[in-house]
Design an enzyme around this catalytic site. Structure first.
Site, PDB file in Angstrom:
ATOM      1  N   CYS A   2       0.849  -1.178   0.000  1.00  0.00           N
ATOM      2  CA  CYS A   2       0.000   0.000   0.000  1.00  0.00           C
ATOM      3  C   CYS A   2       0.892   1.238   0.000  1.00  0.00           C
ATOM      4  O   CYS A   2       2.081   1.169   0.310  1.00  0.00           O
ATOM      5  CB  CYS A   2      -0.907   0.034   1.227  1.00  0.00           C
ATOM      6  N   GLY A  29      -0.252   0.491  -5.086  1.00  0.00           N
ATOM      7  CA  GLY A  29      -1.566  -0.109  -4.937  1.00  0.00           C
ATOM      8  C   GLY A  29      -2.554   0.445  -5.940  1.00  0.00           C
ATOM      9  O   GLY A  29      -2.677   1.658  -6.080  1.00  0.00           O
ATOM     10  N   ASN A 102       0.403   0.802   5.974  1.00  0.00           N
ATOM     11  CA  ASN A 102       1.148  -0.010   5.010  1.00  0.00           C
ATOM     12  C   ASN A 102       1.901  -1.080   5.777  1.00  0.00           C
ATOM     13  O   ASN A 102       2.690  -0.773   6.667  1.00  0.00           O
ATOM     14  CB  ASN A 102       2.121   0.875   4.227  1.00  0.00           C
ATOM     15  N   GLY A 103       1.677  -2.329   5.437  1.00  0.00           N
ATOM     16  CA  GLY A 103       2.345  -3.429   6.120  1.00  0.00           C
ATOM     17  C   GLY A 103       1.392  -4.573   6.364  1.00  0.00           C
ATOM     18  O   GLY A 103       0.371  -4.712   5.693  1.00  0.00           O
ATOM     19  N   TYR A 261      12.057  -4.215  -6.293  1.00  0.00           N
ATOM     20  CA  TYR A 261      10.863  -4.212  -7.123  1.00  0.00           C
ATOM     21  C   TYR A 261       9.813  -3.187  -6.736  1.00  0.00           C
ATOM     22  O   TYR A 261       9.164  -2.600  -7.586  1.00  0.00           O
ATOM     23  CB  TYR A 261      10.236  -5.611  -7.048  1.00  0.00           C
TER      24      TYR A 261
END
Length: 508
Positions: A2, A29, A102-103, A261
């Site tokens: 995210c 996202g 985020n996570g 990435y």
């Protein structure tokens, strides 16, 4: 994965800046987007499934007034694909708190049990982010019971400390608190990225911003101050004052896959340039390619994110660099198409080979990573059909052998092409004439050169070493049996990874 963003202004409404910032984080996202703003009296919220440009329009913008706000772009790692799970999430007490995250929390079952049974809170979704929000709200309430309401900052920081002592996993968080301001915090390992920025405003003070990646700052005229430290909470109050609190002693261990990435190449994460890291990855990969003795006519990247690595491989080896695969940037999401046969066409829809760069030649394809292997297998077939004599494959990262449980949606072992296969077995599965993987020690060196103060990275998807608690065999088995992620990965578009527009959607 995210992307999260928060901006606290003193003079200007914030919606347009959050919108622009989320566009810069869209690669993190593409399933859902959400923004909430705060007027000083009321919250204004809008969220839905879809890209930022599709979720928000001029009519929505008129309602999202206020000088402080937070935004989120979602690619789900825990929970369902329902629009109800789009963030931000809200609890009305204490204060009234919105949260973006985020996570991934790894002890969700234990925390859900406590929240619903012990504290009698009702959870509307299956998202771990909602669990995190409710734990935070509980702990702030506990502090209020002891200290009263006269010092909100003390209660918020105490709540964060108790939350960090209770939840496990990876989390970078930004919250919006009614009557108080904006607070961000990061887990004690700093696995997921989070940065702070500031700019001068017309009143002579400063506006502040938090974001997953610093590429969200420049478009709005912010200058990065630093990264949020692991285990740290930072509060920007409604008067524009910044307060910092080290809730728990941390040890910075960022996710190394961010540099492979996930992050944009123009980002700096924890003092490390993503782009420079990828160039160093090319240098070490080039040595292996030279030592292999393969007769290679050209180096060809899988667009787009493998380009920096491939360019450096070509520079280091003296082998010519060629663009042999062309990406169609105008193909939409393809995982909704019925039937596996239709989905398998997605590689052809998104990538096309240039026969003039293939016919009769020995080519070395370079990709940033090989996860499931389906994409690379189709690309190898495509290159052979275009006339390539030999098709060699090199991965800029080591074999992905283990589930990632910290916020990257690839947590099932049986989906990973490198799991329980030898190098030769993987080569055969991909249909390549030769296969080379980056060595883990070389990848770590490539990242660490950017910030030698970092002692360790989270490399769990490569080495199976999970830094936090609650990642037991039982937990991994529960992910395997859930079916949600496995089914979604099968249905994902299969085009080579690219940070501009469809990166996570194209995770191999």
């Amino acid at each position: 994965m995210c992307g999260i963003l928060g901006i606290a202004n003193q003079t200007e409404d914030v919606f347009a800046e959050i919108y622009d910032g989320l566009l810069m984080l869209q690669h993190r996202g593409q399933d859902a987007s959400g923004i909430v703003t705060y007027t000083g009296d009321n919250f204004r919220e809008h969220k839905a499934n879809g890209l930022v440009k599709d979720v928000f329009n001029a009519q929505v913008a008129k309602n999202l007034t206020g000088k402080i706000g937070i935004g989120h772009v979602r690619y789900p790692t825990a929970g369902s694909l329902s629009a109800a799970e789009a963030q931000p999430f809200f609890v009305n007490a204490p204060y009234g708190i919105y949260l973006v995250h985020n996570g991934n929390i790894t002890n969700t079952a234990e925390q859900r049990e406590k929240i619903t049974r012990k504290y009698s809170r009702h959870l509307r979704t299956t998202s771990d982010s909602e669990i995190l929000l409710n734990v935070l709200a509980d702990k702030i309430s506990d502090s209020i019971k002891v200290n009263g309401t006269s010092d909100p900052k003390r209660n918020l920081f105490a709540g964060v400390k108790m939350t960090m002592e209770r939840v496990q996993g990876a989390y970078s968080v930004i919250t919006l608190i009614a009557g108080v301001g904006m607070m961000a915090f990061r887990d004690p390992y700093g696995i997921r990225p989070l940065s702070i920025a500031q700019r001068k405003n017309e009143n002579g003070g400063h506006d502040y911003a938090f974001a997953s990646e610093d590429v969200a700052f420049g478009i709005n005229g912010f200058e990065k101050l630093r990264d949020v430290n692991p285990g740290e909470a930072v509060l920007v109050d409604l008067d524009g004052n910044m307060h910092s609190f080290q809730a728990i002693e941390g040890k910075l261990s960022p996710c190394i896959f961010e540099y492979v990435y996930l992050a944009r190449p123009d980002s700096m994460l924890d003092g490390i340039s993503v782009y420079k890291t990828q160039l160093r990855m090319g240098q070490t990969l080039a040595k292996q390619i030279q030592d292999s003795g393969l007769q290679i006519d050209s180096i060809i990247p899988v667009p787009d994110s493998a380009r920096p690595v491939a360019l450096e491989v070509a520079n280091a080896t003296g082998i010519r660099y060629r663009e042999g695969l062309v990406k169609n940037r105008y193909v939409g999401r393809t995982f909704i198409m019925p039937g596996q046969a239709e989905r398998q066409k997605s590689v052809r829809r998104k990538l096309n080979a240039i026969p003039l760069e293939m016919k009769g030649l020995n080519i070395m394809l370079i990709d940033d990573s090989i996860v499931r292997g389906n994409t690379m297998k189709k690309i190898v077939e495509m290159c052979r059909a275009a006339g390539a004599n030999k098709v060699y494959v090199a991965s800029a990262s080591p074999p992905v052998k283990f589930p990632n449980v910290y916020g990257i949606d690839m947590p099932t072992k049986h989906e990973l092409v490198a799991n329980r296969r030898t190098l030769e077995e993987i080569r055969v599965e991909l249909g390549a004439d030769a296969l080379i993987y980056q060595k883990l020690e070389d990848l770590i060196w490539a990242a660490k050169e950017g910030n030698k103060d970092i002692e360790q990275f989270d490399c769990s998807c490569f080495d199976g070493d999970y830094l936090t608690g609650s990642v037991s065999e039982e937990y991994l088995a529960s992910l395997e049996s859930s079916g949600r992620v496995s089914d979604k990965i099968k249905d994902m578009p299969t085009a080579g990874g690219s940070w501009n527009g469809s990166k996570l959607a194209a995770l191999d």
